[in-house]
Design a protein around this motif. Sequence first.
Motif, PDB file in Angstrom:
ATOM      1  N   PRO A   9     -27.518  38.800 -79.064  1.00  0.00           N
ATOM      2  CA  PRO A   9     -28.958  38.966 -78.816  1.00  0.00           C
ATOM      3  C   PRO A   9     -29.199  40.302 -78.113  1.00  0.00           C
ATOM      4  O   PRO A   9     -28.446  40.681 -77.215  1.00  0.00           O
ATOM      5  N   VAL A  10     -30.253  40.996 -78.511  1.00  0.00           N
ATOM      6  CA  VAL A  10     -30.487  42.358 -77.999  1.00  0.00           C
ATOM      7  C   VAL A  10     -31.942  42.511 -77.568  1.00  0.00           C
ATOM      8  O   VAL A  10     -32.861  42.149 -78.309  1.00  0.00           O
ATOM      9  N   LYS A  11     -32.103  43.075 -76.377  1.00  0.00           N
ATOM     10  CA  LYS A  11     -33.430  43.487 -75.908  1.00  0.00           C
ATOM     11  C   LYS A  11     -33.260  44.885 -75.316  1.00  0.00           C
ATOM     12  O   LYS A  11     -32.854  45.051 -74.156  1.00  0.00           O
ATOM     13  N   ASN A  12     -33.513  45.904 -76.142  1.00  0.00           N
ATOM     14  CA  ASN A  12     -33.335  47.303 -75.737  1.00  0.00           C
ATOM     15  C   ASN A  12     -31.879  47.573 -75.344  1.00  0.00           C
ATOM     16  O   ASN A  12     -30.983  47.048 -75.987  1.00  0.00           O
ATOM     17  N   SER A  13     -31.633  48.416 -74.312  1.00  0.00           N
ATOM     18  CA  SER A  13     -30.255  48.750 -73.898  1.00  0.00           C
ATOM     19  C   SER A  13     -29.414  49.163 -75.108  1.00  0.00           C
ATOM     20  O   SER A  13     -28.327  48.643 -75.336  1.00  0.00           O
ATOM     21  N   PHE A  39     -37.582  41.675 -79.999  1.00  0.00           N
ATOM     22  CA  PHE A  39     -38.770  42.440 -79.620  1.00  0.00           C
ATOM     23  C   PHE A  39     -38.424  43.651 -78.748  1.00  0.00           C
ATOM     24  O   PHE A  39     -39.072  43.911 -77.729  1.00  0.00           O
ATOM     25  N   SER A  40     -37.411  44.393 -79.168  1.00  0.00           N
ATOM     26  CA  SER A  40     -37.072  45.641 -78.480  1.00  0.00           C
ATOM     27  C   SER A  40     -38.104  46.712 -78.804  1.00  0.00           C
ATOM     28  O   SER A  40     -38.976  46.535 -79.659  1.00  0.00           O
ATOM     29  N   SER A  41     -37.956  47.856 -78.132  1.00  0.00           N
ATOM     30  CA  SER A  41     -38.849  48.980 -78.399  1.00  0.00           C
ATOM     31  C   SER A  41     -38.637  49.496 -79.821  1.00  0.00           C
ATOM     32  O   SER A  41     -37.605  49.229 -80.457  1.00  0.00           O
ATOM     33  N   GLU A  42     -39.599  50.270 -80.290  1.00  0.00           N
ATOM     34  CA  GLU A  42     -39.485  50.836 -81.629  1.00  0.00           C
ATOM     35  C   GLU A  42     -38.287  51.766 -81.723  1.00  0.00           C
ATOM     36  O   GLU A  42     -37.605  51.812 -82.754  1.00  0.00           O
ATOM     37  N   GLU A  43     -37.992  52.477 -80.659  1.00  0.00           N
ATOM     38  CA  GLU A  43     -36.833  53.371 -80.650  1.00  0.00           C
ATOM     39  C   GLU A  43     -35.541  52.585 -80.822  1.00  0.00           C
ATOM     40  O   GLU A  43     -34.661  52.967 -81.608  1.00  0.00           O
ATOM     41  N   HIS A 208     -25.817  42.554 -66.373  1.00  0.00           N
ATOM     42  CA  HIS A 208     -27.255  42.713 -66.600  1.00  0.00           C
ATOM     43  C   HIS A 208     -27.595  44.011 -67.328  1.00  0.00           C
ATOM     44  O   HIS A 208     -28.747  44.449 -67.295  1.00  0.00           O
ATOM     45  N   GLY A 209     -26.622  44.605 -67.984  1.00  0.00           N
ATOM     46  CA  GLY A 209     -26.925  45.789 -68.772  1.00  0.00           C
ATOM     47  C   GLY A 209     -27.926  45.507 -69.873  1.00  0.00           C
ATOM     48  O   GLY A 209     -28.682  46.381 -70.285  1.00  0.00           O
ATOM     49  N   SER A 210     -27.943  44.251 -70.330  1.00  0.00           N
ATOM     50  CA  SER A 210     -28.892  43.874 -71.376  1.00  0.00           C
ATOM     51  C   SER A 210     -30.257  43.494 -70.816  1.00  0.00           C
ATOM     52  O   SER A 210     -31.229  43.395 -71.548  1.00  0.00           O
ATOM     53  N   ARG A 211     -30.336  43.241 -69.494  1.00  0.00           N
ATOM     54  CA  ARG A 211     -31.612  42.915 -68.861  1.00  0.00           C
ATOM     55  C   ARG A 211     -31.689  43.702 -67.550  1.00  0.00           C
ATOM     56  O   ARG A 211     -31.467  43.151 -66.462  1.00  0.00           O
TER      57      ARG A 211
END
Length: 236
Positions: A9-13, A39-43, A208-211
């Motif tokens: 699972p990915v949220k940005n980072s 729902f990560s950023s567009e980048e 917490h690198g992912s959050r």
Amino acid sequence: MPQVLVITPVKNSIETTLDTARAIANSDLEVLHIIFNDFSSEETKLELERNKGSIGYELIHLEDITDTPSPNYKLVLQIAQKKALELGLPLLVIESDVVVEKDTISKLLAHQKSHSSSGLTGSVTVDESGEVNFPYLKFKGRKESEINTQRSLSFCCTLFSKEFLSAFDFTGLDDAKDWYDTFISSKSLDCGFQNYVLMDAPVWHRPHGSRPWKQLKYKNPLKYYFLKYWKGLDKI
């Protein structure tokens, strides 16, 4: 043929996520790796799309499936369980702040195959220098190669056996929670399985690198607990 379904699972980072994906791709056995973009950023979305072919992972954008805001860990686990059962594969969660070794996945699979009662098998987490770190500080100093534990496993790098996946339906997970490590660890035991942590299959964990907001727990605990309790973040 892949021997295990791996999900992240990915949220940005994005930098840690790509490190995670490259390490999984470099494993000494074939896996099916699916990244769930929550729902990560567009980048981040663009970078995940750009790298999926060269690294070798499948990519699911949760925004194409649900309108529920991040985190969508329950949905990810439900989709992954259904996919793993369809393929007849065990399920391995490797979070986006974890880097596995070349033989980590094969060690987890070998252990689980040799322990027919295994429900969950996790890798101990270490820092860059190889010292046991969060969330497995409770096992720091232990010398065994494996620990059969009644305590909660973290899903940093944890393998779910096919038998456990067949025994417990993830559609029953509580909507009020964000994370399910503790609950599913207990459910595995309730179903008659045993849970293990492998001390001889360590993975590098950047807590917490992912959050990133959770780094506040150490830097600004008052703000962390405000966000956790008053804003309702990180419900376990």
